[in-house]
Design an enzyme around this catalytic site. Structure first.
Site, mmCIF file in Angstrom:
data_model
loop_
_atom_site.group_PDB
_atom_site.id
_atom_site.type_symbol
_atom_site.label_atom_id
_atom_site.label_comp_id
_atom_site.label_asym_id
_atom_site.label_seq_id
_atom_site.Cartn_x
_atom_site.Cartn_y
_atom_site.Cartn_z
ATOM 1 N N CYS A 95 24.894 59.025 40.639
ATOM 2 C CA CYS A 95 23.483 58.897 41.002
ATOM 3 C C CYS A 95 23.341 58.171 42.340
ATOM 4 O O CYS A 95 23.924 57.106 42.542
ATOM 5 C CB CYS A 95 22.693 58.156 39.923
ATOM 6 S SG CYS A 95 20.929 58.020 40.300
ATOM 7 N N ARG A 220 17.522 70.957 38.717
ATOM 8 C CA ARG A 220 16.196 71.296 39.237
ATOM 9 C C ARG A 220 15.714 72.665 38.780
ATOM 10 O O ARG A 220 14.527 72.839 38.451
ATOM 11 C CB ARG A 220 16.208 71.245 40.769
ATOM 12 C CG ARG A 220 16.354 69.851 41.342
ATOM 13 C CD ARG A 220 16.441 69.897 42.859
ATOM 14 N NE ARG A 220 17.647 70.555 43.325
ATOM 15 C CZ ARG A 220 17.819 71.023 44.562
ATOM 16 N NH1 ARG A 220 16.846 70.898 45.445
ATOM 17 N NH2 ARG A 220 18.958 71.590 44.922
#
Length: 325
Positions: A95, A220
């Site tokens: 991340c 996404r």
């Protein structure tokens, strides 16, 4: 060998309600939780932790863990093992969000391969379930550094790796470098999962063919089209892909699941966070999002959304969603 499909862990997005929405259209092979803070798991009551809520169909489910203290990772997994909710544990070494890096978590840990190996070893002490890691390219595109890092965590016991081949600084600004996925495939003996720039069934097939990886993780594009895993499976089987559902179908289902599964204080925020992505299916999606967000009353928000989308139509998979072009 069967090629795997995985729903990516995304903070604030891959909660129980969204996972159940995806499952309602067609399940991936593995679901991942949103990022779980190991310290919170250790010191909070798990029965009151909204991040540990699971649904009916979101299985097999892997918990993604974030932190940097091996002892806390060990204690967190020991706690989670008692709950018997998860099929495995994924370690967040990738991340790149600012707050996560400031804590020294996520991709920051790629600067400390030996510490990451300690974290892997600590988790292995308290579980026999599979342990995986999600990583990035690091802080530069350096094949030697990337391979060294991957080899270090594999030697410590990681059983599969998901690589998002962008650096910490790149975000989504540049195309994912799929050749780095191929590098790991060719040099490691464990399964490698590719992640990055998969927006259609054709993209998934191209990634598998060009890298030789054992699976595809999608983030996404699943927010945009929660039915993408269904369509990829049909595409792989040379079957005709079903037309997309009506534009109002996913928002209606998602809101119902959020109301059913999530605490009230999180419901509206989680729905809007997802809606920003979903509305990118439409040329005026950003305008729609701003209009909906202006409404203060929840019922008015939902009615306006329905009104705006009734005249829309979701087209077959574009090369890239409108707002990402």
């Amino acid at each position: 060998m069967k090629k795997l499909l995985l729903l990516a862990p995304m903070a604030g997005l891959t909660h129980a309600a969204f996972r159940e929405l995806v499952a309602s259209y067609g399940k991936p092979d593995f679901f991942f939780t949103e990022m779980l803070n190991v310290r919170a798991i250790v010191y909070q009551n798990p029965e009151k932790d909204p991040y540990l809520i699971t649904a009916e169909k979101d299985k097999p489910l892997i918990a993604q863990l974030a932190g940097k203290d091996p002892a806390l990772f060990r204690k967190a997994v020991k706690h989670l093992e008692k709950l018997n909710l998860f099929a495995g544990y994924d370690l967040n070494f990738g991340c790149a969000r600012g707050a996560i890096q400031r804590y020294g978590w996520g991709v920051s840990l790629m600067k400390e391969p030996s510490l990451c190996a300690e974290i892997v070893a600590a988790v292995k002490e308290v579980t026999t379930k599979p342990i995986s890691a999600k990583i990035r390219s690091g802080f530069e595109h350096n094949p030697d550094k990337l391979l060294h890092f991957a080899q270090t965590i594999v030697a410590a016991g990681i059983e599969f790796i998901t690589l998002h081949p962008r650096t910490a600084e790149e975000g989504f600004k540049r195309p994912a470098r799929w050749e780095e996925i191929k590098l790991l495939v060719e040099n490691l003996s464990i399964p490698i999962i590719g992640n990055g720039d998969i927006f259609s069934p054709e993209d998934a097939q191209k990634l598998l063919e060009t890298t030789g990886c054992q699976g595809v993780m999608i983030g996404r594009a699943a927010l945009l089209r929660p039915w993408i895993f269904r369509d990829i499976k049909k595409f792989f089987q040379n079957k005709e892909i079903i037309n997309p559902p009506s534009p109002t179908d996913a928002p209606s289902k998602h809101w119902s699941l959020i109301e059913k599964l999530l605490p009230k204080k999180l419901q509206e925020k989680r729905f809007e966070l997802w809606l920003f992505w979903y509305l990118q299916n439409f040329p005026f999606g950003l305008h729609y999002f701003r209009q909906v967000k202006k409404e203060k009353d929840l019922e008015k928000k939902l009615n306006l959304l329905k009104e705006l989308l009734t005249a829309e139509k979701i087209k077959p998979y574009p090369a890239k969603p409108y707002l990402l072009r």
